[in-house]
Motif scaffolding. Structure first.
Motif, mmCIF file in Angstrom:
data_model
loop_
_atom_site.group_PDB
_atom_site.id
_atom_site.type_symbol
_atom_site.label_atom_id
_atom_site.label_comp_id
_atom_site.label_asym_id
_atom_site.label_seq_id
_atom_site.Cartn_x
_atom_site.Cartn_y
_atom_site.Cartn_z
ATOM 1 N N THR A 76 0.858 -1.185 0.000
ATOM 2 C CA THR A 76 0.000 0.000 0.000
ATOM 3 C C THR A 76 0.893 1.233 0.000
ATOM 4 O O THR A 76 1.838 1.328 0.767
ATOM 5 C CB THR A 76 -0.910 -0.010 1.244
ATOM 6 O OG1 THR A 76 -1.674 -1.225 1.229
ATOM 7 C CG2 THR A 76 -1.871 1.157 1.216
ATOM 8 N N TYR A 77 0.564 2.192 -0.884
ATOM 9 C CA TYR A 77 1.421 3.349 -1.111
ATOM 10 C C TYR A 77 0.766 4.661 -0.690
ATOM 11 O O TYR A 77 -0.461 4.761 -0.626
ATOM 12 C CB TYR A 77 1.756 3.460 -2.603
ATOM 13 C CG TYR A 77 2.470 2.267 -3.172
ATOM 14 C CD1 TYR A 77 3.856 2.160 -3.096
ATOM 15 C CD2 TYR A 77 1.769 1.244 -3.794
ATOM 16 C CE1 TYR A 77 4.527 1.067 -3.627
ATOM 17 C CE2 TYR A 77 2.429 0.148 -4.336
ATOM 18 C CZ TYR A 77 3.796 0.064 -4.249
ATOM 19 O OH TYR A 77 4.454 -1.019 -4.774
ATOM 20 N N ASP A 78 1.598 5.655 -0.488
ATOM 21 C CA ASP A 78 1.142 7.027 -0.331
ATOM 22 C C ASP A 78 0.528 7.434 -1.674
ATOM 23 O O ASP A 78 1.122 7.182 -2.734
ATOM 24 C CB ASP A 78 2.345 7.913 0.015
ATOM 25 C CG ASP A 78 1.982 9.368 0.255
ATOM 26 O OD1 ASP A 78 1.332 9.985 -0.615
ATOM 27 O OD2 ASP A 78 2.386 9.898 1.301
ATOM 28 N N ALA A 79 -0.637 8.054 -1.649
ATOM 29 C CA ALA A 79 -1.332 8.434 -2.884
ATOM 30 C C ALA A 79 -0.482 9.361 -3.754
ATOM 31 O O ALA A 79 -0.555 9.307 -4.989
ATOM 32 C CB ALA A 79 -2.659 9.103 -2.541
ATOM 33 N N ARG A 80 0.345 10.196 -3.131
ATOM 34 C CA ARG A 80 1.210 11.101 -3.905
ATOM 35 C C ARG A 80 2.272 10.319 -4.670
ATOM 36 O O ARG A 80 2.650 10.699 -5.785
ATOM 37 C CB ARG A 80 1.850 12.137 -2.989
ATOM 38 C CG ARG A 80 0.806 13.084 -2.373
ATOM 39 C CD ARG A 80 1.361 13.866 -1.238
ATOM 40 N NE ARG A 80 1.720 12.962 -0.131
ATOM 41 C CZ ARG A 80 2.072 13.354 1.078
ATOM 42 N NH1 ARG A 80 2.125 14.644 1.361
ATOM 43 N NH2 ARG A 80 2.376 12.486 2.026
ATOM 44 N N ALA A 81 2.738 9.212 -4.121
ATOM 45 C CA ALA A 81 3.708 8.368 -4.822
ATOM 46 C C ALA A 81 3.060 7.744 -6.056
ATOM 47 O O ALA A 81 3.669 7.685 -7.129
ATOM 48 C CB ALA A 81 4.247 7.285 -3.889
ATOM 49 N N ILE A 82 1.814 7.299 -5.917
ATOM 50 C CA ILE A 82 1.099 6.722 -7.062
ATOM 51 C C ILE A 82 0.847 7.805 -8.104
ATOM 52 O O ILE A 82 1.004 7.570 -9.308
ATOM 53 C CB ILE A 82 -0.216 6.050 -6.614
ATOM 54 C CG1 ILE A 82 0.082 4.853 -5.699
ATOM 55 C CG2 ILE A 82 -1.059 5.627 -7.811
ATOM 56 C CD1 ILE A 82 0.868 3.734 -6.345
ATOM 57 N N ALA A 83 0.474 9.008 -7.661
ATOM 58 C CA ALA A 83 0.267 10.114 -8.608
ATOM 59 C C ALA A 83 1.548 10.379 -9.386
ATOM 60 O O ALA A 83 1.514 10.533 -10.623
ATOM 61 C CB ALA A 83 -0.174 11.370 -7.862
ATOM 62 N N ASN A 84 2.670 10.411 -8.705
ATOM 63 C CA ASN A 84 3.939 10.686 -9.376
ATOM 64 C C ASN A 84 4.335 9.564 -10.328
ATOM 65 O O ASN A 84 4.839 9.817 -11.427
ATOM 66 C CB ASN A 84 5.037 10.968 -8.362
ATOM 67 C CG ASN A 84 4.851 12.314 -7.694
ATOM 68 O OD1 ASN A 84 4.115 13.167 -8.178
ATOM 69 N ND2 ASN A 84 5.512 12.506 -6.568
#
Length: 167
Positions: free
Chosen positions: A2-10
């Motif tokens: 599970t990731y930080d949403a900002r990492a997925i956005a990037n």
């Protein structure tokens, strides 16, 4: 994982940039929403740790919105950041996705990246879907923060996957 949403956005923005696909702020949220839902249906765990919120134009991740809002309606060229609490400076959130998750996100971009942000938004408004259940809650029930529960997203995408398998 599970990731930080900002990492997925990037990670999504990096992939889109490599493929020459311009993504608006709205498209980023909607594509992450679909990635999160399909990941949940496939793996039984969330892709992003933060919960989506039901906003007028569909599911939104507040941390991503705050970090990328400067783009407005134009294609996003910057990357999502976070505040380093020790040095008090903003730093880009590194994606650091494992190979399988990177490939999965690429597949999601291939499936949804060509769809206009407004159409993606409309798709998230499907009657009975997670956004609709919060936004149009029966008896005007208010959901704190208009949060869309992870479990509602998981169940919805599992139902959609099952209906496609049975079709």
């Amino acid at each position: 994982m599970t990731y930080d949403a900002r990492a997925i956005a990037n990670a999504l923005l990096d992939l889109a940039s490599e493929r020459g696909i311009p993504l608006t702020h709205m498209a980023v949220h909607k594509i992450i929403y679909y990635a999160h839902g399909w990941y949940f249906a496939r793996h039984g765990k969330p892709l992003v740790r933060q919960e989506f919120e039901a906003w007028k134009d569909g599911p939104v991740l507040r941390l991503v919105w705050e970090s990328l809002r400067e783009a407005g309606a134009k294609p996003v060229t910057e990357r999502a950041t976070r505040l380093d609490p020790i040095f008090q400076v903003r730093e880009i959130v590194k994606p650091n996705l494992d190979t399988d998750d990177q490939r999965f996100l690429g597949d999601i971009l291939s499936a949804y990246g060509h769809i206009h942000a407004f159409e993606l938004s409309e798709m998230t408004h499907a009657p009975g879907g997670p956004w609709d259940a919060v936004w149009n809650a029966p008896n005007r029930k208010v959901t704190l923060g208009m949060r869309i529960p992870h479990d509602a997203i998981r169940k919805h995408f599992q139902r959609v996957a099952a209906s496609h398998q049975n079709a």
